[in-house]
Design a protein around this motif. Structure first.
Motif, PDB file in Angstrom:
ATOM      1  N   VAL A 161      74.567  -4.397 -28.541  1.00  0.00           N
ATOM      2  CA  VAL A 161      73.552  -4.438 -27.488  1.00  0.00           C
ATOM      3  C   VAL A 161      74.131  -3.775 -26.248  1.00  0.00           C
ATOM      4  O   VAL A 161      75.262  -4.042 -25.863  1.00  0.00           O
ATOM      5  N   LYS A 162      73.325  -2.897 -25.612  1.00  0.00           N
ATOM      6  CA  LYS A 162      73.762  -2.216 -24.396  1.00  0.00           C
ATOM      7  C   LYS A 162      72.716  -2.453 -23.314  1.00  0.00           C
ATOM      8  O   LYS A 162      71.526  -2.217 -23.528  1.00  0.00           O
ATOM      9  N   GLY A 163      73.149  -2.923 -22.162  1.00  0.00           N
ATOM     10  CA  GLY A 163      72.257  -3.085 -21.026  1.00  0.00           C
ATOM     11  C   GLY A 163      72.057  -1.759 -20.324  1.00  0.00           C
ATOM     12  O   GLY A 163      73.022  -1.105 -19.942  1.00  0.00           O
ATOM     13  N   ILE A 164      70.808  -1.332 -20.168  1.00  0.00           N
ATOM     14  CA  ILE A 164      70.510  -0.097 -19.435  1.00  0.00           C
ATOM     15  C   ILE A 164      70.788  -0.358 -17.962  1.00  0.00           C
ATOM     16  O   ILE A 164      70.494  -1.428 -17.444  1.00  0.00           O
ATOM     17  N   ASN A 165      71.371   0.612 -17.276  1.00  0.00           N
ATOM     18  CA  ASN A 165      71.796   0.458 -15.885  1.00  0.00           C
ATOM     19  C   ASN A 165      72.795  -0.687 -15.754  1.00  0.00           C
ATOM     20  O   ASN A 165      72.781  -1.447 -14.801  1.00  0.00           O
ATOM     21  N   ARG A 174      65.347  -6.594 -16.763  1.00  0.00           N
ATOM     22  CA  ARG A 174      66.565  -6.053 -17.366  1.00  0.00           C
ATOM     23  C   ARG A 174      66.119  -5.396 -18.663  1.00  0.00           C
ATOM     24  O   ARG A 174      65.265  -5.929 -19.369  1.00  0.00           O
ATOM     25  N   VAL A 175      66.703  -4.243 -18.963  1.00  0.00           N
ATOM     26  CA  VAL A 175      66.329  -3.517 -20.170  1.00  0.00           C
ATOM     27  C   VAL A 175      67.570  -3.381 -21.056  1.00  0.00           C
ATOM     28  O   VAL A 175      68.661  -3.071 -20.569  1.00  0.00           O
ATOM     29  N   TYR A 176      67.369  -3.617 -22.340  1.00  0.00           N
ATOM     30  CA  TYR A 176      68.460  -3.553 -23.311  1.00  0.00           C
ATOM     31  C   TYR A 176      68.053  -2.667 -24.475  1.00  0.00           C
ATOM     32  O   TYR A 176      66.887  -2.627 -24.862  1.00  0.00           O
ATOM     33  N   GLU A 177      69.029  -1.963 -25.023  1.00  0.00           N
ATOM     34  CA  GLU A 177      68.813  -1.256 -26.278  1.00  0.00           C
ATOM     35  C   GLU A 177      69.828  -1.794 -27.277  1.00  0.00           C
ATOM     36  O   GLU A 177      70.943  -2.181 -26.909  1.00  0.00           O
ATOM     37  N   MET A 178      69.416  -1.863 -28.522  1.00  0.00           N
ATOM     38  CA  MET A 178      70.294  -2.447 -29.528  1.00  0.00           C
ATOM     39  C   MET A 178      70.033  -1.856 -30.898  1.00  0.00           C
ATOM     40  O   MET A 178      68.960  -1.330 -31.157  1.00  0.00           O
ATOM     41  N   ILE A 194      69.483   0.027 -39.489  1.00  0.00           N
ATOM     42  CA  ILE A 194      68.207   0.454 -40.058  1.00  0.00           C
ATOM     43  C   ILE A 194      67.216   0.888 -38.980  1.00  0.00           C
ATOM     44  O   ILE A 194      66.197   1.492 -39.282  1.00  0.00           O
ATOM     45  N   ASN A 195      67.510   0.585 -37.710  1.00  0.00           N
ATOM     46  CA  ASN A 195      66.618   0.985 -36.630  1.00  0.00           C
ATOM     47  C   ASN A 195      67.347   0.822 -35.300  1.00  0.00           C
ATOM     48  O   ASN A 195      68.454   0.312 -35.251  1.00  0.00           O
ATOM     49  N   HIS A 196      66.683   1.245 -34.242  1.00  0.00           N
ATOM     50  CA  HIS A 196      67.223   1.108 -32.885  1.00  0.00           C
ATOM     51  C   HIS A 196      66.076   0.592 -32.034  1.00  0.00           C
ATOM     52  O   HIS A 196      64.974   1.125 -32.100  1.00  0.00           O
ATOM     53  N   GLY A 197      66.292  -0.460 -31.274  1.00  0.00           N
ATOM     54  CA  GLY A 197      65.214  -1.066 -30.511  1.00  0.00           C
ATOM     55  C   GLY A 197      65.491  -1.123 -29.024  1.00  0.00           C
ATOM     56  O   GLY A 197      66.623  -1.001 -28.579  1.00  0.00           O
ATOM     57  N   VAL A 198      64.403  -1.321 -28.255  1.00  0.00           N
ATOM     58  CA  VAL A 198      64.478  -1.485 -26.808  1.00  0.00           C
ATOM     59  C   VAL A 198      63.734  -2.762 -26.452  1.00  0.00           C
ATOM     60  O   VAL A 198      62.632  -3.003 -26.944  1.00  0.00           O
TER      61      VAL A 198
END
Length: 100
Positions: free
Chosen positions: A5-9, A38-42, A53-57
């Protein structure tokens, strides 16, 4: 299963604009500004093989006291202002925010 998981900004609270598809016979977006999120991508992993299998926001609303009390995320809680509401952004939804 959720992988990295990565936090955007840097995971900081920020403002963004998001656009959701609406139910029309042609592509139409409904866009709005969200002041404190807060926005996360994982990565989304296969639970057995752990392969990606995928990448989500996901968007997490930090301030919900002004939210509609009938909004799906709030009906599971006691009401506006009592929770931080997170949800996935689905295919063909758009989000504008600061760049990392």
């Amino acid at each position: 299963m959720i992988g990295s998981v990565k936090g955007i900004n840097g995971g900081k609270v920020m403002q963004l604009v998001t656009c959701h598809r609406t139910l029309f016979p042609y592509l139409l977006y409904s866009c709005h500004s969200v002041p404190k999120v807060r926005v996360y991508e994982m990565d989304i992993l296969d639970p057995n093989s752990k392969a990606k299998i995928n990448h989500g926001v996901a968007s997490c609303h930090m301030h919900t006291s002004d939210s509609n009390p009938n909004h799906a995320e709030l009906t599971m809680a006691s009401g506006p202002g009592q929770i931080k509401a997170c949800h996935w952004l689905f295919e063909n939804h758009l989000i504008w925010t600061v760049a990392d």
